[in-house]
Design a protein around this motif. Structure first.
Motif, short mmCIF file in Angstrom:
data_model
loop_
_atom_site.label_atom_id
_atom_site.label_comp_id
_atom_site.label_asym_id
_atom_site.label_seq_id
_atom_site.Cartn_x
_atom_site.Cartn_y
_atom_site.Cartn_z
N MET A 1 0.95 -1.27 0.05
CA MET A 1 0.01 0.06 -0.06
C MET A 1 0.89 1.29 0.07
O MET A 1 1.67 1.46 0.90
N PRO A 2 0.83 2.20 -1.01
CA PRO A 2 1.47 3.27 -0.98
C PRO A 2 0.75 4.35 0.10
O PRO A 2 -0.39 4.23 0.31
N SER A 3 1.66 5.33 0.47
CA SER A 3 0.98 6.23 1.06
C SER A 3 -0.23 6.96 0.58
O SER A 3 0.21 7.48 -0.73
N VAL A 4 -1.10 7.66 1.29
CA VAL A 4 -1.97 8.62 0.49
C VAL A 4 -1.60 9.87 1.07
O VAL A 4 -2.89 10.55 1.05
N ASN A 5 -0.83 10.20 1.86
CA ASN A 5 -0.44 11.47 2.39
C ASN A 5 -1.57 11.74 3.41
O ASN A 5 -2.00 12.83 3.62
N CYS A 6 -2.15 10.83 4.38
CA CYS A 6 -3.13 11.09 5.20
C CYS A 6 -2.50 11.72 6.43
O CYS A 6 -1.40 11.34 6.92
N LYS A 7 -3.40 12.87 7.04
CA LYS A 7 -2.90 13.45 7.98
C LYS A 7 -3.81 13.55 8.95
O LYS A 7 -5.10 13.55 8.96
N GLU A 8 -3.50 13.53 10.37
CA GLU A 8 -4.55 13.24 11.39
C GLU A 8 -5.48 14.72 11.50
O GLU A 8 -4.77 15.71 11.08
N SER A 9 -6.49 14.55 11.52
CA SER A 9 -7.40 15.77 12.05
C SER A 9 -6.96 16.66 12.92
O SER A 9 -6.35 16.09 14.13
N LYS A 10 -6.95 17.92 12.74
CA LYS A 10 -6.67 18.65 13.98
C LYS A 10 -7.69 18.74 14.85
O LYS A 10 -7.45 19.40 16.02
N ALA A 11 -8.71 18.23 14.84
CA ALA A 11 -9.88 18.15 15.67
C ALA A 11 -9.62 17.17 16.74
O ALA A 11 -8.91 16.36 16.56
N ASN B 1 1.06 5.15 6.00
CA ASN B 1 0.88 6.79 6.29
C ASN B 1 1.62 7.35 7.42
O ASN B 1 1.30 8.27 8.01
N LYS B 2 2.56 6.73 8.22
CA LYS B 2 3.24 6.78 9.26
C LYS B 2 4.09 8.37 9.31
O LYS B 2 3.92 8.92 10.21
N ARG B 3 4.36 8.56 8.44
CA ARG B 3 5.35 9.88 7.94
C ARG B 3 4.31 11.17 7.82
O ARG B 3 4.71 12.07 8.48
N SER B 4 3.12 10.97 7.24
CA SER B 4 2.61 11.96 6.97
C SER B 4 1.40 12.23 8.15
O SER B 4 0.87 13.28 8.46
N TYR B 5 0.93 10.99 8.69
CA TYR B 5 -0.10 11.33 9.83
C TYR B 5 0.24 12.30 11.00
O TYR B 5 -0.68 13.08 11.19
N PRO B 6 1.60 12.21 11.50
CA PRO B 6 2.58 11.20 11.48
C PRO B 6 2.42 10.44 12.61
O PRO B 6 1.74 10.99 13.66
N LEU B 7 3.13 9.29 12.53
CA LEU B 7 3.25 8.28 13.76
C LEU B 7 4.51 8.58 14.28
O LEU B 7 5.59 7.74 13.50
N SER B 8 5.04 9.27 15.17
CA SER B 8 6.30 9.68 15.50
C SER B 8 6.43 10.06 17.15
O SER B 8 5.16 10.36 17.81
N GLY B 9 7.30 10.03 17.74
CA GLY B 9 7.43 10.36 19.14
C GLY B 9 6.48 9.78 20.22
O GLY B 9 6.50 8.73 20.20
N GLU B 10 5.57 10.52 20.68
CA GLU B 10 4.73 10.09 21.68
C GLU B 10 3.58 8.97 21.12
O GLU B 10 3.20 8.14 21.46
N SER B 11 3.33 9.61 19.95
CA SER B 11 2.13 8.84 19.09
C SER B 11 2.80 7.36 18.85
O SER B 11 1.94 6.57 18.90
#
Length: 224
Positions: free
Chosen positions: A1-11, A163-173
């Motif tokens: 699966m390629p990334s779809v550049n999904c980003k977490e909602s700011k809500a 989508n770990k880079r765009s969401y992103p899934l890093s640090g505490e997440s």
């Protein structure tokens, strides 16, 4: 699966509106992530409906309560997200790391239920139902349920890994995701042990390929 550049909602899921915004954002991302893979598997892609509930909800799959988890109903191809759980998780504790956990749990749960939708579109859901119906013992029926559920989690984390880079899934997440995939509970023996859930979740996250999620050919020990 390629990334779809999904980003977490700011809500944030502190309110009904915030939770709904997160669900819709994830549905839109997943609706872009899965169609090519569903077609490659010989299925016809259809986006699922997403509904939210608190209290009891009546569906073609029966009546469900918010004392239980979110769920997917193949009868109307609908993901039912539990507002009581998601808003409660987010508002229960003031500490930031616990609120990050609540957001990661909501992400994983939504993508897991979407994984059931993918199983439904590709015939896996129906085949699994037949196998469980024909199982010669309750133990093998429960094993069949675990194979289905662990595969849905593997599918969930294909999307998260892609989508770990765009969401992103890093640090505490990332820390909270790593904790939660190994901290699931299975009181009914129908979803899989903590160690096996972590195993299949990590396989999906690392490989980003549904081919790595074939729980139906795995050993009984790997789906205990």
């Amino acid at each position: 699966m390629p990334s779809v550049n999904c980003k977490e909602s700011k809500a944030r899921p502190s309110t009904v509106a915030g939770a709904r915004t997160n669900y819709l954002n994830l549905r839109n991302c997943l609706n872009r992530a899965w169609p090519a893979l569903v077609r490659k598997a010989g299925g016809t892609f259809r986006p699922p409906t997403v509904m939210v509930f608190s209290g009891n909800v009546s569906t073609p799959c029966g009546v469900w309560s918010d004392s239980g988890p979110p769920f997917y109903c193949s009868g109307n191809e609908t993901i039912y997200m539990n507002l009581t759980e998601d808003i409660g998780n987010y508002n229960r504790h003031p500490e930031n790391y616990q609120r990050v956990w609540a957001r990661m749990w909501m992400l994983h749960q939504f993508a897991h239920e979407y994984g059931h939708h993918v199983q439904n579109l590709t015939g896996i859901f129906q085949a699994s139902s037949r196998l469980r119906y024909e199982a010669p013992s309750k133990a093998l029926e429960l094993q069949g349920s675990r194979r289905l559920e662990l595969q849905a989690s593997c599918f969930s984390d294909i999307f998260i890994g892609a989508n770990k880079r765009s969401y992103p899934l890093s640090g505490e997440s990332l820390r909270q995701w790593q904790w939660l995939i190994g901290a699931t509970i299975d009181p009914q023996r129908d979803h899989g042990s903590k160690s096996n859930h972590k195993y299949w979740a990590q396989k999906g996250y690392t490989s980003r390929s549904p081919a790595s999620c074939n729980t139906f050919t795995a050993s009984a020990a790997r789906v205990s």
